[in-house]
Write a protein that holds these residues in place. Structure first.
Motif, PDB file in Angstrom:
ATOM      1  N   ILE A  91       0.875  -1.174   0.000  1.00 40.18           N
ATOM      2  CA  ILE A  91       0.000   0.000   0.000  1.00 40.18           C
ATOM      3  C   ILE A  91       0.908   1.218   0.000  1.00 40.18           C
ATOM      4  O   ILE A  91       1.745   1.380   0.897  1.00 40.18           O
ATOM      5  N   ASN A 138      -0.186  -8.868   3.612  1.00 42.48           N
ATOM      6  CA  ASN A 138       0.027 -10.308   3.572  1.00 42.48           C
ATOM      7  C   ASN A 138      -0.288 -10.912   2.223  1.00 42.48           C
ATOM      8  O   ASN A 138       0.014 -12.073   1.959  1.00 42.48           O
ATOM      9  N   THR A 139      -0.944 -10.127   1.384  1.00 41.49           N
ATOM     10  CA  THR A 139      -1.358 -10.656   0.091  1.00 41.49           C
ATOM     11  C   THR A 139      -0.171 -10.710  -0.851  1.00 41.49           C
ATOM     12  O   THR A 139       0.574  -9.748  -0.973  1.00 41.49           O
ATOM     13  N   LYS A 227      -4.426  -5.427  10.941  1.00 43.03           N
ATOM     14  CA  LYS A 227      -3.391  -6.306  10.405  1.00 43.03           C
ATOM     15  C   LYS A 227      -3.456  -6.203   8.905  1.00 43.03           C
ATOM     16  O   LYS A 227      -4.527  -6.217   8.312  1.00 43.03           O
ATOM     17  N   PHE A 228      -2.314  -6.109   8.303  1.00 41.97           N
ATOM     18  CA  PHE A 228      -2.314  -5.937   6.860  1.00 41.97           C
ATOM     19  C   PHE A 228      -1.930  -7.229   6.159  1.00 41.97           C
ATOM     20  O   PHE A 228      -1.965  -7.310   4.973  1.00 41.97           O
TER      21      PHE A 228
ATOM     22  N   SER B 103     -10.407  -9.509  13.528  1.00 40.22           N
ATOM     23  CA  SER B 103      -9.192  -8.788  13.940  1.00 40.22           C
ATOM     24  C   SER B 103      -7.959  -9.339  13.241  1.00 40.22           C
ATOM     25  O   SER B 103      -6.935  -8.682  13.169  1.00 40.22           O
ATOM     26  N   ASN B 104      -8.070 -10.548  12.700  1.00 34.01           N
ATOM     27  CA  ASN B 104      -6.935 -11.128  11.982  1.00 34.01           C
ATOM     28  C   ASN B 104      -7.042 -10.990  10.480  1.00 34.01           C
ATOM     29  O   ASN B 104      -6.250 -11.558   9.747  1.00 34.01           O
ATOM     30  N   PHE B 105      -8.013 -10.229  10.033  1.00 31.29           N
ATOM     31  CA  PHE B 105      -8.175 -10.016   8.595  1.00 31.29           C
ATOM     32  C   PHE B 105      -6.965  -9.329   8.009  1.00 31.29           C
ATOM     33  O   PHE B 105      -6.438  -8.380   8.563  1.00 31.29           O
ATOM     34  N   SER B 106      -6.554  -9.793   6.839  1.00 32.65           N
ATOM     35  CA  SER B 106      -5.564  -9.033   6.098  1.00 32.65           C
ATOM     36  C   SER B 106      -6.303  -7.903   5.381  1.00 32.65           C
ATOM     37  O   SER B 106      -7.529  -7.869   5.356  1.00 32.65           O
ATOM     38  N   ASP B 107      -5.537  -6.999   4.790  1.00 36.55           N
ATOM     39  CA  ASP B 107      -6.163  -5.861   4.115  1.00 36.55           C
ATOM     40  C   ASP B 107      -7.067  -6.335   2.985  1.00 36.55           C
ATOM     41  O   ASP B 107      -8.135  -5.786   2.747  1.00 36.55           O
ATOM     42  N   PHE B 108      -6.644  -7.393   2.303  1.00 32.31           N
ATOM     43  CA  PHE B 108      -7.434  -7.953   1.200  1.00 32.31           C
ATOM     44  C   PHE B 108      -8.745  -8.536   1.729  1.00 32.31           C
ATOM     45  O   PHE B 108      -9.811  -8.355   1.152  1.00 32.31           O
ATOM     46  N   ARG B 110     -10.310  -7.595   4.370  1.00 31.89           N
ATOM     47  CA  ARG B 110     -11.175  -6.472   4.750  1.00 31.89           C
ATOM     48  C   ARG B 110     -11.846  -5.881   3.530  1.00 31.89           C
ATOM     49  O   ARG B 110     -13.012  -5.506   3.572  1.00 31.89           O
TER      50      ARG B 110
END
Lengths: 228, 139
Positions: A91, A138-139, A227-228, B103-108, B110
């Motif tokens: 990002i 993480n993607t 969390k990203f 809460s453990n979601f990655s940005d994707f 979400r």
């Protein structure tokens, strides 16, 4: 806040009365060799050798010559954050494309990251980006389809230096023509890098839309909790 | 009035502290502030310990144990009472699990959930708009 020491106390403590900081050179300016040198001399009756004691130099500086401190700066390639690996979706946090999700290709020797949109998805071309202005998610995109990226170096992205010339009065007041033409080489390179990736991206559902979207925070989101 | 009491055999959720988020069974009441509880350890991972009332959230599940039951007896009663099944079926547990997942979601993740929510709300709003229209017509 207010410091513990007063200004004069700091002055005293930091020994600023002693002058600017240099390594102490006591007495000698240059370490001249004072050892006596024994030299071979020709001639039958000359004794064969001469011991030469170097004379003290005629000139020496009036004050101690300060030795410059060692150059401690070392050039190295910035360490990549652990979350950033080729193929990671990043990002961008600043600049023209802030908020965009881009694909990380490789790290250049200057430490900057080489990224691409891909251009057809979100309009971000092959670009250099600073690691500090980026969040690694993480993607990840499969890197097996990446083409050879060796030709993309910092020199590839360097702006050509335009000869600076003083503008005449007419030129100065003429309306600026802002036509930025992109070299066809760049366009070809963009296609070369992007087309294998586009296939990979299509395989993951909604990844294309994700890369096109801009990142933003909604009302109750706190970035330190995400969390990203 | 209250229907969930601190009693021997009551299953409670630890709210706060190192054991937070884990279920446990109250085995003994120590005084007006504290209870003795136990996981049982090999099922839940919480060893026999005392804890303050304030750190517990009582559930509706009770199992049949006597005071200060040994771990073996407690485990038997725990399994017979099917505590974990009842707990996981409860909406409370499901909400906690959902919260944890989010809460453990990655940005994707979400982003994907945002699209789903958008779709749902658009369907709901469409229906609402239709209902409003019909209401206007009939009025």
């Amino acid at each position: 806040g207010v410091g513990r020491l007063s200004r004069s106390a700091v002055f005293r403590k930091a020994r600023r009365w002693a002058g600017p900081k240099t390594t102490k050179v006591v007495g000698k300016a240059e370490p001249a060799s004072t050892a006596a040198v024994v030299k071979e001399v020709g001639g039958a009756n000359n004794g064969g050798k001469r011991t030469i004691v170097p004379k003290t130099p005629k000139f020496y500086p009036a004050e101690d010559v300060p030795k410059p401190l060692r150059a401690l700066h070392v050039n190295y390639t910035t360490k990549l954050k652990a979350s950033i690996v080729p193929g990671t979706v990043l990002i961008l946090l600043a600049g023209r494309f802030k908020g965009k999700h881009v694909v990380f290709l490789k790290q250049l020797s200057s430490g900057l990251l080489l990224v691409t949109g891909p251009f057809k998805i979100n309009g971000v071309p092959l670009r250099r980006v600073n690691q500090s202005y980026v969040i690694g998610t993480n993607t990840k995109v499969d890197t097996s389809n990446f083409p050879n990226l060796d030709k993309y170096t910092d020199d590839y992205f360097k702006k050509p230096k335009e000869a600076a010339h003083k503008k005449s009065e007419e030129e100065f007041f003429a309306p600026e023509e802002k036509k930025k033409e992109i070299a066809p080489q760049r366009k070809d390179d963009q296609k070369e890098v992007d087309s294998p990736n586009l296939e990979t991206i299509k395989k993951t559902p909604l990844l294309r839309q994700y890369l096109n979207a801009r990142f933003s925070l909604t009302k109750y989101q706190a970035p330190h909790e995400l969390k990203f | 009035g209250y229907d969930q009491f601190v009693e021997i055999g009551r299953v409670a959720l630890v709210k706060f502290g190192p054991e937070a988020g884990k279920l446990c069974v109250i085995i003994d009441v120590l005084d007006h502030n504290r209870v003795l509880f136990d996981g049982p350890a090999h099922i839940i991972g919480v060893h026999r310990l005392h804890i303050i009332f304030k750190r517990l959230a009582l559930t509706a599940i009770i199992i049949a144990v006597l005071g200060e039951a040994r771990v073996k007896i407690l485990t038997k009663a725990f399994e017979e009472g099917k505590v974990l099944e009842k707990w996981n079926a409860s909406s409370w547990a499901k909400k906690l699990a959902q919260k944890e997942k989010r809460s453990n979601f990655s940005d994707f993740d979400r982003f994907k959930s945002m699209l789903v929510n958008k779709k749902i709300s658009s369907l709901v709003n469409k229906d609402l708009a239709n209902l409003k229209k019909e209401n206007k017509k009939s009025a």
